[in-house]
Scaffold this active site. Structure first.
Site, short mmCIF file in Angstrom:
data_model
loop_
_atom_site.label_atom_id
_atom_site.label_comp_id
_atom_site.label_asym_id
_atom_site.label_seq_id
_atom_site.Cartn_x
_atom_site.Cartn_y
_atom_site.Cartn_z
N TYR A 12 1.06 -1.38 0.52
CA TYR A 12 -0.25 0.41 -0.48
C TYR A 12 1.15 1.35 0.24
CZ TYR A 12 -3.16 3.43 1.49
OH TYR A 12 -4.36 4.27 1.33
N LYS A 59 1.31 4.18 -2.98
CA LYS A 59 1.49 5.64 -2.99
C LYS A 59 2.71 6.21 -3.43
CE LYS A 59 -3.23 4.93 -2.12
NZ LYS A 59 -4.84 5.38 -2.83
#
Length: 250
Positions: free
Chosen positions: A147, A151
């Site tokens: 994750y 990002k």
């Protein structure tokens, strides 16, 4: 120039839905994109001046079809908000390649695919793109290797897009939310986690979906006409504290 249209991915709930509502309040027509067909239909039915389009943003063919439907409906695209994302939290040693690719496919590939598909329309309208990253893309954290990495890549992709599309009048910026008080977060965050976040955030609270949407709407507006290639941490000051212990800020 009248900014009358927008496309929002991940629009069926959370930040995407809050952003949609702000755009509608501004008088825009909004194409609401989400892969959850049932939830998307339900929230779209309760709103006017929207077009719901079911789409998995990690699927190139689905994105191409979405872009065609959006352009047919809107005519022009003045704003694109790449908000769709998934999360899978766990120890780095337990992150399989399948998990890694699933997170990257939506969080990074989805931003790339939607932006590429709509780039000609955005250039024609001198539009604005806002990519949604995360505080996890700015500072490492345990349990979110895929994750956080996805990002961080979105933040850099934003700069690449801004650097190349600026000459066409397209502005591209990135919003990095900190902890947000969503239904999902409140369902999985224990009181210990909530207390720890409050201690670590200078404003001593979670943000709201509406607060993040306000930043997005600003960046898509002509009020931000000279802002591009930036990432903005809408996080209550969380990123500014670095790794400092809350007790040492007293």
């Amino acid at each position: 120039m009248t900014r009358s249209t927008a496309i929002v991915t991940g629009a069926a709930r959370g930040i995407g839905l809050a952003t949609t509502d702000l755009f509608l309040a501004e008088g825009r027509r909004v194409v609401m994109v989400d892969r959850d067909a049932d939830e998307l239909a339900a929230v779209a039915e309760a709103r006017t001046n929207v077009l719901p389009v079911t789409c998995d943003v990690s699927d190139p063919a689905a994105v191409a079809a979405m872009a065609e439907a959006a352009l047919t409906d809107l005519g022009e695209v003045h704003a694109l908000v790449n908000n769709a994302g998934v999360a899978d939290f766990g120890p780095i040693d337990d992150c399989s390649f399948d998990t890694w690719r699933r997170v990257m496919a939506t969080n990074l590939d989805g931003v790339f695919l939607c932006s590429q598909a709509l780039a000609p329309a955005l250039k024609a309208a001198k539009g604005a793109v806002v990519n949604i990253a995360s505080i996890s893309g700015l500072r490492a954290s345990t349990l979110r290797v895929a994750y956080g990495t996805s990002k961080a890549a979105v933040i850099h992709l934003t700069q690449q897009q801004a650097a190349e599309w600026g000459e066409h009048g397209v502005r591209v910026n990135c919003v990095c939310p900190g902890p947000v008080r969503t239904k999902l977060a409140m369902a999985v965050h224990t009181q210990d986690i909530i207390d720890a976040y409050h201690d670590a955030i200078p404003l001593n609270r979670y943000g709201s979906e509406r607060e993040i949407a306000e930043v997005i709407a600003f960046l898509c507006s002509d009020r931000a006409s000279y802002v591009t290639g930036q990432h903005i941490a809408a996080d209550g000051g969380f990123e500014s504290t670095g790794v400092g212990l809350p007790a040492l800020r007293k």
